[in-house]
Design a protein around this motif. Structure first.
Motif, PDB file in Angstrom:
ATOM      1  N   HIS A  11      39.774  52.693  41.519  1.00 35.98           N
ATOM      2  CA  HIS A  11      38.766  51.803  40.966  1.00 35.98           C
ATOM      3  C   HIS A  11      39.240  51.198  39.652  1.00 35.98           C
ATOM      4  O   HIS A  11      39.978  51.818  38.897  1.00 35.98           O
ATOM      5  CB  HIS A  11      37.448  52.545  40.741  1.00 35.98           C
ATOM      6  CG  HIS A  11      36.739  52.851  42.022  1.00 35.98           C
ATOM      7  ND1 HIS A  11      37.029  53.953  42.774  1.00 35.98           N
ATOM      8  CD2 HIS A  11      35.782  52.171  42.687  1.00 35.98           C
ATOM      9  CE1 HIS A  11      36.264  53.948  43.857  1.00 35.98           C
ATOM     10  NE2 HIS A  11      35.495  52.873  43.839  1.00 35.98           N
ATOM     11  N   CYS A  12      38.776  49.993  39.403  1.00 37.11           N
ATOM     12  CA  CYS A  12      39.174  49.267  38.201  1.00 37.11           C
ATOM     13  C   CYS A  12      38.606  49.939  36.952  1.00 37.11           C
ATOM     14  O   CYS A  12      37.425  50.280  36.910  1.00 37.11           O
ATOM     15  CB  CYS A  12      38.663  47.836  38.312  1.00 37.11           C
ATOM     16  SG  CYS A  12      39.031  46.839  36.877  1.00 37.11           S
ATOM     17  N   ALA A  13      39.475  50.100  35.943  1.00 37.11           N
ATOM     18  CA  ALA A  13      39.040  50.729  34.704  1.00 37.11           C
ATOM     19  C   ALA A  13      38.163  49.785  33.878  1.00 37.11           C
ATOM     20  O   ALA A  13      37.424  50.211  33.002  1.00 37.11           O
ATOM     21  CB  ALA A  13      40.258  51.157  33.883  1.00 37.11           C
ATOM     22  N   LEU A  14      38.247  48.508  34.161  1.00 35.03           N
ATOM     23  CA  LEU A  14      37.488  47.529  33.381  1.00 35.03           C
ATOM     24  C   LEU A  14      36.089  47.303  33.939  1.00 35.03           C
ATOM     25  O   LEU A  14      35.119  47.270  33.210  1.00 35.03           O
ATOM     26  CB  LEU A  14      38.235  46.194  33.331  1.00 35.03           C
ATOM     27  CG  LEU A  14      39.611  46.213  32.662  1.00 35.03           C
ATOM     28  CD1 LEU A  14      40.188  44.816  32.648  1.00 35.03           C
ATOM     29  CD2 LEU A  14      39.526  46.767  31.247  1.00 35.03           C
ATOM     30  N   CYS A  15      36.002  47.140  35.263  1.00 33.25           N
ATOM     31  CA  CYS A  15      34.712  46.770  35.831  1.00 33.25           C
ATOM     32  C   CYS A  15      34.246  47.719  36.916  1.00 33.25           C
ATOM     33  O   CYS A  15      33.142  47.589  37.419  1.00 33.25           O
ATOM     34  CB  CYS A  15      34.775  45.335  36.369  1.00 33.25           C
ATOM     35  SG  CYS A  15      35.720  45.202  37.898  1.00 33.25           S
ATOM     36  N   GLY A  16      35.094  48.700  37.307  1.00 29.75           N
ATOM     37  CA  GLY A  16      34.694  49.654  38.339  1.00 29.75           C
ATOM     38  C   GLY A  16      34.840  49.125  39.754  1.00 29.75           C
ATOM     39  O   GLY A  16      34.457  49.797  40.705  1.00 29.75           O
ATOM     40  N   GLY A  17      35.391  47.919  39.888  1.00 27.61           N
ATOM     41  CA  GLY A  17      35.569  47.324  41.212  1.00 27.61           C
ATOM     42  C   GLY A  17      36.629  48.058  42.011  1.00 27.61           C
ATOM     43  O   GLY A  17      37.433  48.812  41.461  1.00 27.61           O
ATOM     44  N   ARG A  18      36.643  47.842  43.304  1.00 22.83           N
ATOM     45  CA  ARG A  18      37.638  48.494  44.155  1.00 22.83           C
ATOM     46  C   ARG A  18      38.984  47.810  44.030  1.00 22.83           C
ATOM     47  O   ARG A  18      39.069  46.599  43.888  1.00 22.83           O
ATOM     48  CB  ARG A  18      37.181  48.461  45.614  1.00 22.83           C
ATOM     49  CG  ARG A  18      35.903  49.238  45.790  1.00 22.83           C
ATOM     50  CD  ARG A  18      35.866  50.193  46.945  1.00 22.83           C
ATOM     51  NE  ARG A  18      37.101  50.446  47.643  1.00 22.83           N
ATOM     52  CZ  ARG A  18      37.127  50.763  48.934  1.00 22.83           C
ATOM     53  NH1 ARG A  18      36.018  50.786  49.622  1.00 22.83           N
ATOM     54  NH2 ARG A  18      38.258  51.046  49.529  1.00 22.83           N
ATOM     55  N   ILE A  45      45.387  45.417  42.905  1.00 20.00           N
ATOM     56  CA  ILE A  45      44.646  44.406  42.172  1.00 20.00           C
ATOM     57  C   ILE A  45      43.151  44.574  42.414  1.00 20.00           C
ATOM     58  O   ILE A  45      42.703  44.730  43.552  1.00 20.00           O
ATOM     59  CB  ILE A  45      45.108  42.988  42.582  1.00 20.00           C
ATOM     60  CG1 ILE A  45      46.602  42.832  42.267  1.00 20.00           C
ATOM     61  CG2 ILE A  45      44.287  41.918  41.866  1.00 20.00           C
ATOM     62  CD1 ILE A  45      47.183  41.486  42.665  1.00 20.00           C
ATOM     63  N   CYS A  46      42.377  44.549  41.347  1.00 19.33           N
ATOM     64  CA  CYS A  46      40.922  44.685  41.431  1.00 19.33           C
ATOM     65  C   CYS A  46      40.343  43.515  42.222  1.00 19.33           C
ATOM     66  O   CYS A  46      40.641  42.364  41.944  1.00 19.33           O
ATOM     67  CB  CYS A  46      40.327  44.726  40.029  1.00 19.33           C
ATOM     68  SG  CYS A  46      38.523  44.752  40.047  1.00 19.33           S
ATOM     69  N   ARG A  47      39.510  43.850  43.215  1.00 19.30           N
ATOM     70  CA  ARG A  47      38.908  42.795  44.028  1.00 19.30           C
ATOM     71  C   ARG A  47      37.912  41.985  43.233  1.00 19.30           C
ATOM     72  O   ARG A  47      37.595  40.858  43.572  1.00 19.30           O
ATOM     73  CB  ARG A  47      38.181  43.423  45.208  1.00 19.30           C
ATOM     74  CG  ARG A  47      39.130  43.992  46.242  1.00 19.30           C
ATOM     75  CD  ARG A  47      38.345  44.574  47.398  1.00 19.30           C
ATOM     76  NE  ARG A  47      39.237  45.378  48.231  1.00 19.30           N
ATOM     77  CZ  ARG A  47      38.828  46.074  49.282  1.00 19.30           C
ATOM     78  NH1 ARG A  47      37.557  46.077  49.609  1.00 19.30           N
ATOM     79  NH2 ARG A  47      39.685  46.769  49.979  1.00 19.30           N
ATOM     80  N   ASN A  48      37.399  42.560  42.200  1.00 19.38           N
ATOM     81  CA  ASN A  48      36.339  41.911  41.447  1.00 19.38           C
ATOM     82  C   ASN A  48      36.886  41.039  40.309  1.00 19.38           C
ATOM     83  O   ASN A  48      36.647  39.842  40.269  1.00 19.38           O
ATOM     84  CB  ASN A  48      35.396  42.982  40.890  1.00 19.38           C
ATOM     85  CG  ASN A  48      34.162  42.375  40.262  1.00 19.38           C
ATOM     86  OD1 ASN A  48      33.601  41.407  40.773  1.00 19.38           O
ATOM     87  ND2 ASN A  48      33.751  42.931  39.155  1.00 19.38           N
ATOM     88  N   CYS A  49      37.671  41.638  39.391  1.00 19.85           N
ATOM     89  CA  CYS A  49      38.097  40.885  38.209  1.00 19.85           C
ATOM     90  C   CYS A  49      39.581  40.527  38.239  1.00 19.85           C
ATOM     91  O   CYS A  49      40.087  39.920  37.305  1.00 19.85           O
ATOM     92  CB  CYS A  49      37.774  41.660  36.931  1.00 19.85           C
ATOM     93  SG  CYS A  49      38.803  43.111  36.667  1.00 19.85           S
ATOM     94  N   LYS A  50      40.301  40.917  39.320  1.00 22.46           N
ATOM     95  CA  LYS A  50      41.709  40.561  39.512  1.00 22.46           C
ATOM     96  C   LYS A  50      42.671  41.224  38.529  1.00 22.46           C
ATOM     97  O   LYS A  50      43.800  40.798  38.368  1.00 22.46           O
ATOM     98  CB  LYS A  50      41.923  39.035  39.448  1.00 22.46           C
ATOM     99  CG  LYS A  50      40.991  38.235  40.325  1.00 22.46           C
ATOM    100  CD  LYS A  50      41.139  38.628  41.784  1.00 22.46           C
ATOM    101  CE  LYS A  50      40.148  37.835  42.646  1.00 22.46           C
ATOM    102  NZ  LYS A  50      39.970  38.439  43.964  1.00 22.46           N
TER     103      LYS A  50
HETATM  104 ZN   LIG Z   1      37.995  44.969  37.748  1.00 24.86          ZN
END
Ligand SMILES: [Zn+2]
Length: 88
Positions: A11-18, A45-50
């Motif tokens: 999970h993304c450390a910035l936004c929690g996205g997958r 790569i984060c699916r949410n914030c890239k």
């Molecule tokens: Zn993210």
């Protein structure tokens, strides 16, 4: 961007996205007086914030290569990770 790769657990450390595994990222690295843009870096790569996340081995190699590139006098250098891998 750098140094967070051990903690994310998918999970993304910035936004929690997958994180999407097995991606190729373009990542800029800022040195003292220059910017090196590395293409084709294996990353998740984060699916949410890239935001790209590199593995420890990839980070180590790039750090090593950036040390060598420090002697360059170009302000912006674009290199491919694949090329770098072969050169060392
Ligand atoms: Zn993210």
């Amino acid at each position: 961007m750098i140094g967070e790769h051990e903690k994310h657990n998918g999970h993304c450390a910035l936004c929690g996205g997958r994180l999407e595994p097995d991606q190729l990222a373009i990542i800029p690295f800022v040195l003292e007086s220059a910017v090196v843009i590395v293409r084709d870096v294996p990353a998740e790569i984060c699916r949410n914030c890239k935001e790209p996340y590199m593995t420890g081995a990839v980070t180590d190699r790039i750090t090593q290569l950036l040390r060598q590139l420090r002697t360059l006098h170009t302000e912006v250098t674009v290199v491919s990770y694949t090329t770098l891998k072969e050169a060392v």
